[in-house]
Design a protein around this motif. Structure first.
Motif, short mmCIF file in Angstrom:
data_model
loop_
_atom_site.label_atom_id
_atom_site.label_comp_id
_atom_site.label_asym_id
_atom_site.label_seq_id
_atom_site.Cartn_x
_atom_site.Cartn_y
_atom_site.Cartn_z
N TYR A 168 0.83 -1.21 0.00
CA TYR A 168 0.00 0.00 0.00
C TYR A 168 0.86 1.27 0.00
CZ TYR A 168 -3.22 3.56 1.82
OH TYR A 168 -3.95 4.70 2.01
N GLY A 169 1.86 1.27 0.87
CA GLY A 169 2.67 2.48 1.02
C GLY A 169 3.54 2.79 -0.18
N LEU A 170 3.86 1.74 -0.96
CA LEU A 170 4.75 1.94 -2.10
C LEU A 170 4.06 2.60 -3.29
CD1 LEU A 170 6.62 -1.47 -1.89
CD2 LEU A 170 7.69 0.77 -1.65
N MET A 171 2.75 2.78 -3.17
CA MET A 171 2.00 3.36 -4.28
C MET A 171 1.88 4.87 -4.14
SD MET A 171 -0.85 0.50 -5.16
CE MET A 171 -1.07 -0.22 -3.55
N SER A 172 1.50 5.50 -5.24
CA SER A 172 1.34 6.95 -5.24
C SER A 172 -0.01 7.32 -4.64
CB SER A 172 1.42 7.47 -6.68
OG SER A 172 0.91 8.78 -6.74
N PRO A 173 -0.04 8.39 -3.81
CA PRO A 173 -1.33 8.86 -3.29
C PRO A 173 -2.23 9.38 -4.41
CG PRO A 173 0.44 10.39 -2.70
CD PRO A 173 1.10 9.20 -3.33
N LEU A 174 -1.66 9.61 -5.59
CA LEU A 174 -2.44 10.14 -6.71
C LEU A 174 -3.06 9.04 -7.56
CD1 LEU A 174 0.21 12.83 -7.74
CD2 LEU A 174 -1.98 13.26 -6.58
N SER A 175 -2.68 7.78 -7.34
CA SER A 175 -3.26 6.70 -8.12
C SER A 175 -4.69 6.42 -7.66
CB SER A 175 -2.40 5.43 -7.98
OG SER A 175 -1.17 5.61 -8.65
N PRO A 176 -5.54 5.97 -8.59
CA PRO A 176 -6.96 5.78 -8.24
C PRO A 176 -7.14 4.73 -7.13
CG PRO A 176 -6.61 5.62 -10.62
CD PRO A 176 -5.26 5.67 -9.99
N GLY A 227 8.34 5.00 -11.48
CA GLY A 227 7.37 5.93 -10.91
C GLY A 227 8.02 6.78 -9.83
N GLU A 228 7.65 8.06 -9.79
CA GLU A 228 8.38 8.98 -8.89
C GLU A 228 8.06 8.76 -7.42
OE1 GLU A 228 5.31 12.82 -9.31
OE2 GLU A 228 7.46 13.15 -9.30
N TYR A 229 6.93 8.11 -7.10
CA TYR A 229 6.57 7.90 -5.69
C TYR A 229 7.15 6.62 -5.10
CZ TYR A 229 3.47 11.84 -4.79
OH TYR A 229 2.98 13.10 -4.56
N ASP A 230 7.92 5.87 -5.87
CA ASP A 230 8.49 4.64 -5.35
C ASP A 230 9.68 4.96 -4.45
OD1 ASP A 230 9.38 2.11 -4.88
OD2 ASP A 230 9.63 1.55 -6.99
N TYR A 231 9.64 4.48 -3.20
CA TYR A 231 10.81 4.67 -2.33
C TYR A 231 11.60 3.38 -2.16
CZ TYR A 231 7.27 3.16 1.07
OH TYR A 231 6.27 2.49 1.72
N SER A 232 11.11 2.29 -2.77
CA SER A 232 11.87 1.04 -2.74
C SER A 232 12.90 1.08 -3.87
CB SER A 232 10.91 -0.15 -2.90
OG SER A 232 11.63 -1.34 -3.07
N GLY A 257 3.73 5.14 -8.63
CA GLY A 257 4.51 4.52 -7.58
C GLY A 257 5.17 3.22 -8.03
N HIS A 258 5.26 2.28 -7.11
CA HIS A 258 6.04 1.05 -7.32
C HIS A 258 5.35 0.02 -8.24
CE1 HIS A 258 9.25 -1.76 -6.17
NE2 HIS A 258 8.35 -2.67 -5.91
#
Lengths: 284, 120
Positions: A168-176, A227-232, A257-258
């Motif tokens: 869950y956390g690896l995804m972008s808050p902007l994704s649907p 994806g820019e929101y990936d922190y992994s 994200g990821h």
């Protein structure tokens, strides 16, 4: 109301990998250049549902997403109850090549995400001549452990819930929302210890940093999309890897994200379609 | 922000359901300021503000106030959007019984992100 049927077909194939027969599940759609899709750690081929369902892609590509052994609807090998699942670079590479050969795929394009994005770098090193192009999603040459993955397979922690929370956390808050929670669900369905077993490759054994400089993108083109929101596997990690590979093409995907193909299919397809078009028109 | 968490969580059944098996007290540090949050079956008691003397807690989540500010933006920037994003960058520390934290991770992520709804 009658059912709306998707163009995807799912089948089981019995394939020998490293001396053991595996019952593997795979989904496919379309005709043309084979495009093999590799899912992320602890998940399954459903992540590529939008790629398989995209008529613009399936017009020219035979898209195939297989569930790795132990994942999704693929069974673990006979005797699984007596062993710990642990993925390695060698086993993962041989598995992908065995599937491609068993399905009779001629110089496929291979696209993998996360652990799949890592292994395409090894495919570039060891099997470039047998492949048409490689696409690494969320590719990093190595990701050091930043949390203890043993919690994901623990008697007093619900594995499905913990794996889902990690994804869950690896995804972008902007994704649907709908696609993010679908992605979480896949993670919640993973078998016990499977995500942890994949992370052994991702965070321990599969360090490919010292070798990637030898990749020859003249033999097999390499595209890296992150994806820019990936922190992994962050954009910084992808760019660091690409800086050591002559000819690697990097795209940072805004707002993703990821799990780009699963968390925000429409945005991801916008990046993927032109790239597949380029591969197709270049492939003589 | 953090003192508004009980109303934000307790009025949202979609969050409460993820914590229905949680009955614990944990500490959150926003810079030097300590807070204790007690969860009962997914609902959060009024937040206690420190300093505390010998109050028990099962685990603690500590980060600088600038980090929480970035975390609580309506749409946080990449790297500031998740508890484990902060962990990856070394901007949050977990202490105490981390099994409890991992057992309720989905719920805790939703609880700690709830103040984003108050952001302009």
């Amino acid at each position: 109301m009658s059912a709306r049927l998707e163009a995807i077909t799912g089948r089981y194939a019995h394939i020998e990998i490293e001396g053991k027969t595996h019952r593997l599940y795979f989904e496919e759609a379309g005709q043309g250049i084979p495009l093999v899709c590799l899912h992320t750690a602890g998940s399954d081929g459903r992540q590529f549902r939008a790629v398989l369902n995209d008529p613009e892609i399936t017009r020219h590509y035979r898209v195939i997403a297989f569930d790795m052994p132990w994942h999704g609807k693929s069974s673990p090998p006979e005797g699984w109850q007596a062993e710990d699942y642990r993925l390695t670079t060698g086993a993962y590479t041989r598995q992908i090549m065995a599937v491609a050969k068993a399905l009779g795929l001629d110089r496929p394009v291979v696209m993998g995400c996360s652990i799949g994005g890592r292994i395409v770098l090894n495919l570039a090193l060891e099997h470039a001549a047998e492949l048409r192009a490689l696409i690494g999603l969320q590719s990093a040459a190595f990701v050091e452990r930043y949390y203890e993955s043993a919690w994901l397979n623990h008697a007093e922690v619900h594995g499905g819930q913990a794996c889902g929370a990690i994804a869950y956390g690896l995804m972008s808050p902007l994704s649907p929302d709908a696609h993010r929670w679908e992605t979480v669900w896949h993670y919640m369905q993973g078998g016990p210890g499977v995500f942890t077993g994949d992370l052994f490759f991702y965070q321990v054994e599969g360090d490919i940093r010292e070798r990637i400089g030898a990749i020859d993108t003249g033999v097999c083109p390499l595209y890296m999309l992150t994806g820019e929101y990936d922190y992994s596997a962050s954009p910084k990690d992808t760019e660091a890897a690409a800086a050591r590979i002559k000819g690697a093409r990097v795209t940072i995907m805004k707002g993703l994200g990821h799990f780009p193909m699963s968390e925000h299919p429409d945005a991801f397809l916008g990046y993927l379609r032109p790239l597949l078009e380029e591969i197709r028109t270049k492939a003589g | 922000m953090i003192e508004r968490i009980p109303e934000l969580v307790n009025d949202d059944p979609a969050i409460v359901r993820w914590g229905r098996h949680m009955n614990e007290t944990f500490m959150v540090e926003v810079g030097a300021q300590q807070y204790l949050l007690t969860v009962r079956e997914g609902r959060v008691d009024p937040v206690s503000k420190g300093p505390f003397v010998m109050r028990p807690w099962r685990f603690a989540i500590r980060a600088k106030s600038e980090c929480w500010e970035k975390f609580w933006q309506k749409v946080p920037a990449p790297g500031w959007h998740d508890l484990f994003a902060l962990l990856r960058r070394g901007d949050v520390v977990f202490e105490g019984d981390q099994r409890i934290l991992m057992a309720h991770l989905m719920y805790l992520k939703l609880v700690l992100a709830a103040p984003r709804r108050l952001a302009a």
